[in-house]
Design a protein around this motif. Structure first.
Motif, PDB file in Angstrom:
ATOM      1  N   ASP A 177       0.821  -1.207   0.000  1.00 30.27           N
ATOM      2  CA  ASP A 177       0.000   0.000   0.000  1.00 30.27           C
ATOM      3  C   ASP A 177       0.857   1.261   0.000  1.00 30.27           C
ATOM      4  O   ASP A 177       0.477   2.285  -0.551  1.00 30.27           O
ATOM      5  CB  ASP A 177      -0.918   0.021   1.228  1.00 30.27           C
ATOM      6  N   GLU A 178       2.005   1.217   0.682  1.00 33.97           N
ATOM      7  CA  GLU A 178       2.860   2.392   0.793  1.00 33.97           C
ATOM      8  C   GLU A 178       4.238   2.060   0.232  1.00 33.97           C
ATOM      9  O   GLU A 178       4.746   0.968   0.435  1.00 33.97           O
ATOM     10  CB  GLU A 178       2.973   2.819   2.263  1.00 33.97           C
ATOM     11  N   HIS A 214      -5.591   2.396  -1.968  1.00 34.33           N
ATOM     12  CA  HIS A 214      -5.927   3.596  -2.730  1.00 34.33           C
ATOM     13  C   HIS A 214      -7.352   3.563  -3.278  1.00 34.33           C
ATOM     14  O   HIS A 214      -8.061   4.576  -3.241  1.00 34.33           O
ATOM     15  CB  HIS A 214      -4.931   3.782  -3.867  1.00 34.33           C
ATOM     16  N   ASN A 238       0.422  11.913   2.557  1.00 33.91           N
ATOM     17  CA  ASN A 238      -0.605  11.286   1.718  1.00 33.91           C
ATOM     18  C   ASN A 238      -0.488  11.665   0.243  1.00 33.91           C
ATOM     19  O   ASN A 238      -1.096  11.016  -0.612  1.00 33.91           O
ATOM     20  CB  ASN A 238      -2.004  11.689   2.193  1.00 33.91           C
ATOM     21  N   HIS A 242      -0.663   7.953  -2.263  1.00 40.57           N
ATOM     22  CA  HIS A 242      -2.097   7.752  -2.045  1.00 40.57           C
ATOM     23  C   HIS A 242      -2.968   8.704  -2.859  1.00 40.57           C
ATOM     24  O   HIS A 242      -3.856   8.256  -3.593  1.00 40.57           O
ATOM     25  CB  HIS A 242      -2.409   7.872  -0.552  1.00 40.57           C
TER      26      HIS A 242
END
Length: 466
Positions: A177-178, A214, A238, A242
Motif C-alpha cells: 500500500d505504501e 488507494h 498522503n 495515495h
C-alpha cells in the motif's frame, strides 16, 4: 476578497469557488485514520486543521458536507490484528471507538459521514470501479492474480506531487500500500489472497482477495460526494502515492476532474525531531492526558501554527497553551461579571472580529487571526481597569468572542465543582478571616491537588479547573 486557499496541485494561493452553482454547498473529503492503533498527535494535527477549515467555511456562510473515511482493511490492520490474535473486525472496532473518543476530547466536529472500507456497499463499489478500469485496458490482472493500475494509461500521474516520472526508475508492479518515490510503478487495485491475510478476503471476478488502500478512498469519496469534490485534505505524507492514485483511479472512472482544491498539512516534529517510539518522543492524545494536560490544551497547541508550516511540538509548548487559555478564561470571566445581563451594544473594540476572519480567509492564517484576539484582551482589560467599558459593551465583546470561538473551539466548558472542594474553599476562607496564613496555604495546595485553582479577588474566591 473571499477565502483563498493554497492548492497543492497548482502550488498557488487560489480564490475558493465551490462547484455548487449557488455558491453555498461545499463537498469536502478528509483522509481519516487507519485503525490499527491509537492515532498519534501528528495525525490529530491534520484532523484539527481540517476542523478549523470546516468551521471557518461554515462561519463564512458555506454549508459543508464532509466525509472522513476509516481505513479498516490494509496491510497494517491485517498485520496487527494477526499479532493480537483477533479477528480483523473485532480488532479495528477497538481503535474506531478510541478514535471517536479522542475526536470528542479535542472538540473536533464530527463529519456527516464516516464510511469504513469494509462496509459491503463500498467493497461492491471498489469491485465495480476496478471492472470499469479493466474494461478500458487501464487495469490488468498479473501473474500473481492481483489486479494493477497501468500507470502508462494516465499521463497526469505525478502532477499533484510534482514528480518528473521520466527521472524516476519504474519498478514494475507495487503490491504494498505504501512505497517510496524511487519505487514508482503500477499499483495494486485488488490484492489476491495469500496466507498472511488469514480470513480477510472477499469474492471478486479475479478470485478471493481484498482491495488495495488507494481504491478504497476513491470508492467512498465518489459514492458519498459524487464524481467531483471541492476540497480534499490530508497530511503531506498522503500526497504520494495515495492521493496521486486516487486522482488516477477516480478520473479514469468518471472522466471528470476529481478534486478542485487539494490541501495538505505539514509534518509535526517533537522536540525538533521526527516523532519516533525509539526516541521516546512518540505521543498519542492519551499520553498527554496521562501527563495532566487536557484535550483543550492539546487542541490549542496543535492548532495555533499554520497548517502548511512544520510544527515543533513540545511539553513546554503545552504549558504555554495552558497559560494562553487561562488568560482567555480570565478575560471571559471579567467580561461576564461586568456585563451582568446587559444587552450588547457596539464598541470600538468590536472590529477585531473582522480582522480575525480576514486573517483566516488567507489560507487559514491562524497566527494572524489570534493576534487581534490577544490585542483585544489586553485593550479591553485595560478599559475595565480604567472603568471605561460599559456593561453593554462588555456584553457585545462576549457576543463577538462566542462568534470567533465557534471557529476556534477554545471556550472553557462549565465544570461542576465537587462538594468536597467547595468545603475546602469555605475552610480556607475562614482560615484567611482568622489570619491563619499557613493553614490557608495548605488548604490552597489541597484544593490544587484535587484539580482546582483558587484565586482571591475583590468579589471573593474564584475557582477554575487546573
Amino acid at each position: 476578497m473571499g477565502i483563498r486557499l493554497f492548492n497543492t496541485y497548482t502550488r498557488q494561493l487560489e480564490e475558493f469557488t465551490p462547484l455548487d452553482p449557488a455558491g453555498q454547498q461545499v463537498k469536502m473529503y478528509t483522509c481519516g485514520p487507519t485503525v490499527y492503533n491509537h492515532a498519534h498527535i501528528g495525525n490529530f494535527r491534520a484532523y484539527l486543521f481540517e476542523d478549523l477549515l470546516q468551521r471557518h467555511l461554515e462561519a463564512r456562510g458555506y454549508q459543508v458536507e464532509r466525509v472522513m473515511n476509516l481505513t479498516d482493511v490494509d496491510d497494517k490492520t491485517i498485520r496487527n490484528s494477526r499479532e493480537a490474535g483477533r479477528r480483523l473486525a473485532d480488532f479495528t472496532a477497538i481503535y474506531k471507538d478510541a478514535f471517536f473518543q479522542d475526536v470528542d476530547t479535542l472538540r473536533i466536529k464530527r463529519a456527516q459521514h464516516f464510511p469504513a472500507a469494509t462496509e459491503p456497499r463500498y467493497i461492491e463499489r471498489m469491485i465495480s470501479m476496478i471492472q470499469q478500469l479493466e474494461s478500458q485496458g487501464i487495469a490488468y490482472q498479473a501473474e500473481d492474480k492481483s489486479v494493477y493500475f497501468r500507470l502508462s494509461k494516465f499521463p497526469d500521474y505525478g502532477k499533484l506531487a510534482h514528480l518528473n516520472l521520466d527521472e524516476l526508475r519504474p519498478s514494475g508492479r507495487i503490491a504494498n500500500d505504501e512505497y517510496e518515490k524511487e519505487s514508482i510503478g503500477d499499483f495494486a487495485l485488488w490484492k489476491a489472497w495469500d496466507e498472511k491475510d488469514g480470513d480477510v478476503a472477499w469474492d471478486s471476478p479475479w478470485g478471493r482477495g481484498r482491495p488495495g488502500w488507494h481504491i478504497e478512498c476513491s470508492a467512498m469519496a465518489t459514492a458519498l460526494l459524487g464524481p467531483e469534490i471541492d476540497i480534499h485534505c490530508g497530511g503531506v505524507d498522503n500526497i504520494f502515492p495515495h492521493h496521486e492514485a486516487e486522482i488516477a483511479q477516480s478520473e479514469c472512472c468518471t472522466g471528470k476532474k476529481f478534486v478542485r482544491y487539494w490541501l495538505h498539512c505539514a509534518h509535526l516534529m517533537v522536540d525538533g525531531q521526527k516523532m519516533s517510539k525509539k526516541l521516546g518522543n512518540f505521543y498519542t492524545l492519551r499520553d498527554l492526558i496521562e501527563k495532566g494536560f487536557t484535550g483543550r490544551e492539546a487542541r490549542y497547541a496543535l492548532l495555533t501554527v499554520n497548517y502548511r508550516l512544520p510544527l515543533n511540538f513540545t511539553l513546554p509548548g503545552l504549558e504555554s497553551a495552558r497559560a494562553s487559555l487561562a488568560r482567555i478564561d480570565e478575560w471571559v470571566d471579567r467580561l461576564t461579571a461586568h456585563a451582568a445581563g446587559a444587552s450588547p451594544t457596539a464598541t470600538p473594540l468590536s472590529d477585531f472580529t473582522e480582522k480575525f476572519f480576514a486573517a483566516l480567509d488567507e489560507d487559514l492564517n491562524i497566527s494572524g487571526a489570534l493576534a487581534p484576539l490577544f490585542d483585544l484582551i489586553r485593550e479591553s482589560n485595560s478599559a475595565l481597569n480604567r472603568s471605561e467599558l460599559s456593561p453593554a459593551e462588555a456584553a457585545q465583546l462576549l457576543a463577538d468572542w462566542r462568534r470567533i470561538d465557534s471557529v476556534l473551539g477554545f471556550e472553557r466548558e462549565a465544570a461542576a465543582i465537587p462538594a468536597d472542594v467547595l468545603a475546602l474553599v469555605e475552610q480556607r476562607q475562614q482560615a484567611r478571616a482568622d489570619k491563619e496564613w499557613k493553614k490557608s496555604d495548605e488548604l490552597r495546595d489541597e484544593i490544587l491537588a484535587k484539580g482546582w485553582v483558587v484565586k482571591d479577588t475583590k468579589e471573593g474566591p474564584k475557582l477554575t479547573p487546573r
